[in-house]
Design an enzyme around this catalytic site. Structure first.
Site, PDB file in Angstrom:
ATOM      1  N   GLY A   1      12.057  20.734  33.049  1.00  0.00           N
ATOM      2  CA  GLY A   1      13.397  21.295  33.215  1.00  0.00           C
ATOM      3  C   GLY A   1      13.490  22.151  34.471  1.00  0.00           C
ATOM      4  O   GLY A   1      12.840  21.872  35.487  1.00  0.00           O
ATOM      5  N   ALA A   2      14.276  23.200  34.394  1.00  0.00           N
ATOM      6  CA  ALA A   2      14.532  24.052  35.562  1.00  0.00           C
ATOM      7  C   ALA A   2      13.261  24.640  36.160  1.00  0.00           C
ATOM      8  O   ALA A   2      13.168  24.828  37.373  1.00  0.00           O
ATOM      9  CB  ALA A   2      15.499  25.170  35.190  1.00  0.00           C
TER      10      ALA A   2
ATOM     11  N   LYS B   1      -4.430  34.220  28.198  1.00  0.00           N
ATOM     12  CA  LYS B   1      -4.144  33.791  29.572  1.00  0.00           C
ATOM     13  C   LYS B   1      -4.908  32.520  29.878  1.00  0.00           C
ATOM     14  O   LYS B   1      -6.090  32.406  29.568  1.00  0.00           O
ATOM     15  CB  LYS B   1      -4.553  34.896  30.542  1.00  0.00           C
ATOM     16  CG  LYS B   1      -4.468  34.486  32.008  1.00  0.00           C
ATOM     17  CD  LYS B   1      -4.663  35.656  32.955  1.00  0.00           C
ATOM     18  CE  LYS B   1      -6.084  36.012  33.179  1.00  0.00           C
ATOM     19  NZ  LYS B   1      -6.280  36.905  34.340  1.00  0.00           N
TER      20      LYS B   1
ATOM     21  N   SER C   1      10.463  23.722  29.468  1.00  0.00           N
ATOM     22  CA  SER C   1       9.279  24.259  28.802  1.00  0.00           C
ATOM     23  C   SER C   1       8.086  24.107  29.737  1.00  0.00           C
ATOM     24  O   SER C   1       8.220  23.637  30.853  1.00  0.00           O
ATOM     25  CB  SER C   1       9.000  23.504  27.499  1.00  0.00           C
ATOM     26  OG  SER C   1       8.801  22.132  27.785  1.00  0.00           O
TER      27      SER C   1
ATOM     28  N   THR D   1       9.180  30.831  30.312  1.00  0.00           N
ATOM     29  CA  THR D   1       9.650  29.679  29.543  1.00  0.00           C
ATOM     30  C   THR D   1       8.933  29.716  28.211  1.00  0.00           C
ATOM     31  O   THR D   1       8.369  30.742  27.824  1.00  0.00           O
ATOM     32  CB  THR D   1       9.418  28.347  30.301  1.00  0.00           C
ATOM     33  OG1 THR D   1      10.120  27.295  29.643  1.00  0.00           O
ATOM     34  CG2 THR D   1       7.970  27.999  30.452  1.00  0.00           C
ATOM     35  N   TYR D   2       8.934  28.602  27.490  1.00  0.00           N
ATOM     36  CA  TYR D   2       8.225  28.523  26.225  1.00  0.00           C
ATOM     37  C   TYR D   2       7.236  27.364  26.272  1.00  0.00           C
ATOM     38  O   TYR D   2       7.344  26.464  27.106  1.00  0.00           O
ATOM     39  CB  TYR D   2       9.200  28.362  25.051  1.00  0.00           C
ATOM     40  CG  TYR D   2      10.029  27.105  25.112  1.00  0.00           C
ATOM     41  CD1 TYR D   2       9.609  25.940  24.472  1.00  0.00           C
ATOM     42  CD2 TYR D   2      11.220  27.067  25.826  1.00  0.00           C
ATOM     43  CE1 TYR D   2      10.359  24.778  24.536  1.00  0.00           C
ATOM     44  CE2 TYR D   2      11.980  25.912  25.890  1.00  0.00           C
ATOM     45  CZ  TYR D   2      11.539  24.768  25.241  1.00  0.00           C
ATOM     46  OH  TYR D   2      12.281  23.625  25.313  1.00  0.00           O
TER      47      TYR D   2
END
Length: 117
Positions: A73-74, A9, A25, A57-58
Site C-alpha cells: 500500500g502507501a 525489533k 501493511s 503501519t501494521y
C-alpha cells in the site's frame, strides 16, 4: 506511571519487495515475527536506514522461511527493494516491569535469515 519501551525489533532487514497495489501493511516472514515477538496486526514503526524515513503501519505474516519483508500500500512509496529497514514494536509497562524487561532483537543477514547470537 506507564513507560513505553521497545518490545521487539527486526534489525536491518532487506526489503525484497514493495507492492503499492496491495492493502497497506508490512508482510514479514513468520519466523522473524515469532523471534521478534511481533503479533499479526500489531502496529509497528519502520525506519528506512537508506533514506532516514520513519513511518508506521501494521504487521501481516508471510510464509515462514520465505525471507519476506514486504511493504504494501502507501508504505511501498517510502522504500525501494534493496533498502535496509528496522522494524520496531513497542509495549507499555509499569515502572517495576520496565526495570526488568528485555526486548527481543532479531538481526538478519542480506536474505533476512536470522543471525546467531
Amino acid at each position: 506511571m506507564q513507560i513505553t519501551l521497545m518490545k521487539g525489533k527486526n534489525h536491518r532487514a532487506s526489503l525484497p519487495e514493495a507492492d503499492l497495489h496491495h492493502e497497506g501493511s508490512i508482510a514479514i516472514d513468520r519466523k522473524l515475527l515469532d523471534e521478534g515477538g511481533f503479533v499479526v496486526y500489531e502496529r509497528v514503526e519502520i525506519f528506512n536506514v537508506e533514506t532516514g524515513a520513519r513511518f508506521g503501519t501494521y504487521v501481516i505474516d508471510a510464509p515462514e522461511g520465505s525471507g519476506t519483508v514486504g511493504l504494501n500500500g502507501a508504505t511501498a512509496r517510502l522504500a525501494i527493494p534493496g533498502d535496509k529497514l528496522i522494524v520496531v514494536a513497542y509495549a507499555t509497562f509499569n515502572e517495576a516491569e520496565a526495570r526488568i524487561f528485555r526486548p527481543r532483537i532479531v538481526r538478519v543477514d542480506g536474505e533476512n535469515r536470522i543471525l546467531p547470537g
